[in-house]
Enzyme design. Structure first.
Site, PDB file in Angstrom:
ATOM      1  CB  CYS A  94      -0.943  -0.027   1.198  1.00 12.41           C
ATOM      2  SG  CYS A  94      -0.106  -0.041   2.809  1.00 12.41           S
ATOM      3  N   GLY A  95       0.503   2.298   0.660  1.00 10.52           N
ATOM      4  CA  GLY A  95       1.323   3.494   0.705  1.00 10.52           C
ATOM      5  C   GLY A  95       2.487   3.379   1.678  1.00 10.52           C
TER       6      GLY A  95
END
Length: 285
Positions: free
Chosen positions: A244-245
């Site tokens: 993800c981030g």
């Protein structure tokens, strides 16, 4: 008490356990609330303002994180995890229940950390603090009392974690499937990354599954829908590697995958904060 494989518990169940002296004795409730960097909220102050009774704050952003790294909230060593978690009163036989103030956002990160550190008896509160408050259950305020030091001892499980160099070597491995939890517009590079200095795009052979597609009002969608999501992107025998981030919402996907019956789940801890910043790792736009 719930069995060790019960990865999700309800607010009603938790309230019942806390009301039972015998059950409550082996229960440890942790608030793992955290927010995106651009959200002007203080999770620790909010914890002091209102929390589930007996809860302690699980600070994976600072206190229970690897020191001396530029990457956010990286998984600490087993030694540091042991030290900090024992301070929260966790024992080796504790049933840990983790929640967050958004319903289902950062609590799965805490769940994954415990799994990676060898503790299976850990659950996430379905719907989090909003579900608890909506049910009208009791709350506490103020700084919590300090616990007796627990006897928790971490046993690191490397299969739950993967680093960038190892992942880079496996990009073409058909035995794995990389699944990205970021919004589709970030995956497709139609918008810039919110963190300054990161390239836009995704890893070669990665597939997109925005974490929001698995949730409704802070709860997971029904298990059959979760299963359909993962079956559409991967074969049942593949190892699923989530990114993800910065390694938080990837854990939502990891928990959802386990709920849907997948047992080969791994989180790329550095996620796009690391991959997008280093030119040696390939990016597809």
């Amino acid at each position: 008490m719930a069995s060790p494989v019960n990865n999700i518990v309800s607010a009603a169940w938790l309230n019942q356990q806390l009301s039972n002296t015998l059950s409550a004795a082996s229960l440890v409730v942790l608030d793992a609330s955290a927010f995106m960097p651009d959200v002007p909220r203080d999770p620790q102050q909010e914890f002091i303002d209102v929390r589930i009774p007996t809860a302690h704050f699980f600070d994976f952003n600072h206190q229970i994180a690897a020191p001396n790294t530029d990457l956010p909230h990286m998984l600490p060593s087993a030694e540091l995890f042991t030290q900090e978690v024992a301070k929260l009163g966790v024992n080796n036989d504790s049933h840990v229940v983790i929640y967050d103030s958004q319903g289902m956002f950062s609590a799965p990160r805490g769940w994954w950390m415990f799994k990676a550190m060898g503790h299976d008896n850990v659950s996430v509160l379905d719907g989090g603090l909003p579900a608890w408050l909506a049910a009208g259950y009791a709350t506490q305020t103020g700084v919590p009392m300090t616990n007796a030091i627990g006897d928790f001892s971490a046993k690191y499980r490397p299969n739950w974690v993967i680093d960038a160099d190892t992942l880079c070597q496996r990009l073409d491995d058909t035995r794995i499937q990389i699944i990205d939890a970021r919004p589709t517009v970030r995956f497709l590079a139609t918008v810039k990354e919110p963190r300054v200095g990161l390239r836009s795009g995704h890893m070669p052979n990665a597939k997109s599954l925005p974490f929001g597609e698995l949730l409704t009002d802070g709860h997971f969608v029904p298990v059959e829908q979760l299963k359909q999501k993962f079956d559409a992107l991967s074969a049942a025998e593949q190892q699923l590697i989530f990114s993800c981030g910065s390694g938080v919402t990837a854990c939502i996907l990891a928990l959802a995958a386990q709920l849907s019956g997948r047992d080969k789940v791994t989180v790329y801890d550095g996620s796009w904060a690391e991959w997008g910043a280093n030119e040696k790792y390939p990016v597809v736009k």
